[in-house]
Design a protein around this motif. Structure first.
Motif, PDB file in Angstrom:
ATOM      1  N   TYR A  98       0.853  -1.179   0.000  1.00  0.00           N
ATOM      2  CA  TYR A  98       0.000   0.000   0.000  1.00  0.00           C
ATOM      3  C   TYR A  98       0.893   1.235   0.000  1.00  0.00           C
ATOM      4  O   TYR A  98       1.608   1.485   0.978  1.00  0.00           O
ATOM      5  CB  TYR A  98      -0.911   0.000   1.219  1.00  0.00           C
ATOM      6  CG  TYR A  98      -1.772  -1.246   1.309  1.00  0.00           C
ATOM      7  CD1 TYR A  98      -3.035  -1.274   0.746  1.00  0.00           C
ATOM      8  CD2 TYR A  98      -1.286  -2.397   1.929  1.00  0.00           C
ATOM      9  CE1 TYR A  98      -3.820  -2.415   0.811  1.00  0.00           C
ATOM     10  CE2 TYR A  98      -2.066  -3.540   1.999  1.00  0.00           C
ATOM     11  CZ  TYR A  98      -3.325  -3.542   1.441  1.00  0.00           C
ATOM     12  OH  TYR A  98      -4.086  -4.681   1.503  1.00  0.00           O
ATOM     13  N   ASP A 131      -6.408   0.357  -3.589  1.00  0.00           N
ATOM     14  CA  ASP A 131      -5.164   1.139  -3.532  1.00  0.00           C
ATOM     15  C   ASP A 131      -3.943   0.282  -3.206  1.00  0.00           C
ATOM     16  O   ASP A 131      -3.008   0.737  -2.537  1.00  0.00           O
ATOM     17  CB  ASP A 131      -5.278   2.258  -2.488  1.00  0.00           C
ATOM     18  CG  ASP A 131      -6.430   3.200  -2.791  1.00  0.00           C
ATOM     19  OD1 ASP A 131      -6.608   3.545  -3.975  1.00  0.00           O
ATOM     20  OD2 ASP A 131      -7.140   3.577  -1.855  1.00  0.00           O
ATOM     21  N   ARG A 186      -1.074  -3.353 -10.829  1.00  0.00           N
ATOM     22  CA  ARG A 186      -2.121  -2.516 -10.236  1.00  0.00           C
ATOM     23  C   ARG A 186      -3.296  -2.435 -11.193  1.00  0.00           C
ATOM     24  O   ARG A 186      -3.107  -2.418 -12.412  1.00  0.00           O
ATOM     25  CB  ARG A 186      -1.592  -1.119  -9.935  1.00  0.00           C
ATOM     26  CG  ARG A 186      -2.655  -0.119  -9.472  1.00  0.00           C
ATOM     27  CD  ARG A 186      -2.044   1.224  -9.166  1.00  0.00           C
ATOM     28  NE  ARG A 186      -1.374   1.208  -7.891  1.00  0.00           N
ATOM     29  CZ  ARG A 186      -1.918   1.629  -6.754  1.00  0.00           C
ATOM     30  NH1 ARG A 186      -3.163   2.092  -6.750  1.00  0.00           N
ATOM     31  NH2 ARG A 186      -1.252   1.604  -5.623  1.00  0.00           N
ATOM     32  N   ASP A 212      -6.275   0.040 -12.321  1.00  0.00           N
ATOM     33  CA  ASP A 212      -6.606   1.467 -12.240  1.00  0.00           C
ATOM     34  C   ASP A 212      -7.841   1.740 -13.083  1.00  0.00           C
ATOM     35  O   ASP A 212      -7.849   1.480 -14.289  1.00  0.00           O
ATOM     36  CB  ASP A 212      -5.427   2.308 -12.736  1.00  0.00           C
ATOM     37  CG  ASP A 212      -5.587   3.780 -12.394  1.00  0.00           C
ATOM     38  OD1 ASP A 212      -6.656   4.346 -12.686  1.00  0.00           O
ATOM     39  OD2 ASP A 212      -4.630   4.384 -11.860  1.00  0.00           O
TER      40      ASP A 212
END
Length: 242
Positions: free
Chosen positions: A118, A175, A218, A220
């Protein structure tokens, strides 16, 4: 909704080639990210790892409804296909199969790890390596990293016989970055230097390291698919999403 991927890899001094390699296949609704760490003891384990990576990614982008079980069966086939050319080679493997909503499976055999991070915090590892150091009982990753037994691998992807990988289900948390890493990263770098490596894309003092690599993933909601890597020779990417 985009999948953002960054590949960071630095070659160590023990072999003539960097034996860490990654493969990425992207479909409309799912992605497959593969990390292989070729053994330093096999004569041609780097080439073995790269060949297995390409075969697995090429299969994935042409296959519908891929599951963890299907990936394991494909690994069995790849082992048979490569056995004649790589008789004594092996590699650790970590595979992440996930959809764009964040549902995921980790499939692994050997000493590659996967964890969540994180922001710029330390990585929370979600699986344990297959080593002699933790074969009898579960111990912390930090203890495994300093154990003289951690280099004795109890499970791997090898041509001499198929060893079934472990499968772990999980979900991307908000996140967070998913990190897939070789032992040159998680065992030889401190938590502080791991963060530095992910920022710089390279390790300092590489004469004291093994091949050191990490794949950062990740999801997004506002970005298109993106793949970046500092070692394009060991990065294989196929986007079939159009």
């Amino acid at each position: 909704m985009g999948i953002i991927i960054a590949w960071h890899s630095t070659q160590g001094p023990h072999t003539e080639d960097n034996r860490d390699c990654c493969g990425i296949g992207i479909q409309d609704e799912a992605a497959l990210c593969v990390l292989f760490d070729g053994s330093s003891s096999g004569l041609d384990s780097g080439s073995f790892a790269r060949a297995a990576t390409r075969r697995l990614v090429d299969w994935f982008v042409g296959e519908q409804g891929v599951t963890a079980d299907k990936i394991i069966e494909r690994l069995r086939d790849i082992r048979r296909e490569l056995a004649a050319s790589f008789r004594k080679d092996s590699a650790s493997v970590m595979i992440a199969l996930f959809d764009r909503r964040g549902a995921a499976h980790l499939i692994h055999a050997g000493d590659c790890l996967a964890g969540l991070r994180y922001g710029a915090t330390a990585i929370s590892w979600r699986v344990a390596p297959h080593t002699l150091a933790n074969a009898v009982r579960d111990i912390a990753i930090e203890e495994i990293a300093v154990s003289p037994l951690r280099n004795r691998i109890t499970r791997s992807f090898r041509t001499s016989g198929f060893m079934a990988p472990d499968v772990t289900g999980f979900a991307f948390e908000p996140d967070s970055d998913l990190i897939l890493a070789t032992d040159g990263f998680w065992a030889l770098l401190s938590a502080e230097r791991q963060i530095e490596f992910l920022g710089r894309g390279a390790a300092r003092d590489t004469e004291h390291l093994d091949d050191c690599s990490a794949l950062v993933l990740r999801i997004d909601e506002e970005m298109p698919d993106q793949v970046q890597g500092n070692d394009t020779c060991n990065l294989y990417f196929v986007n079939a999403s159009g």
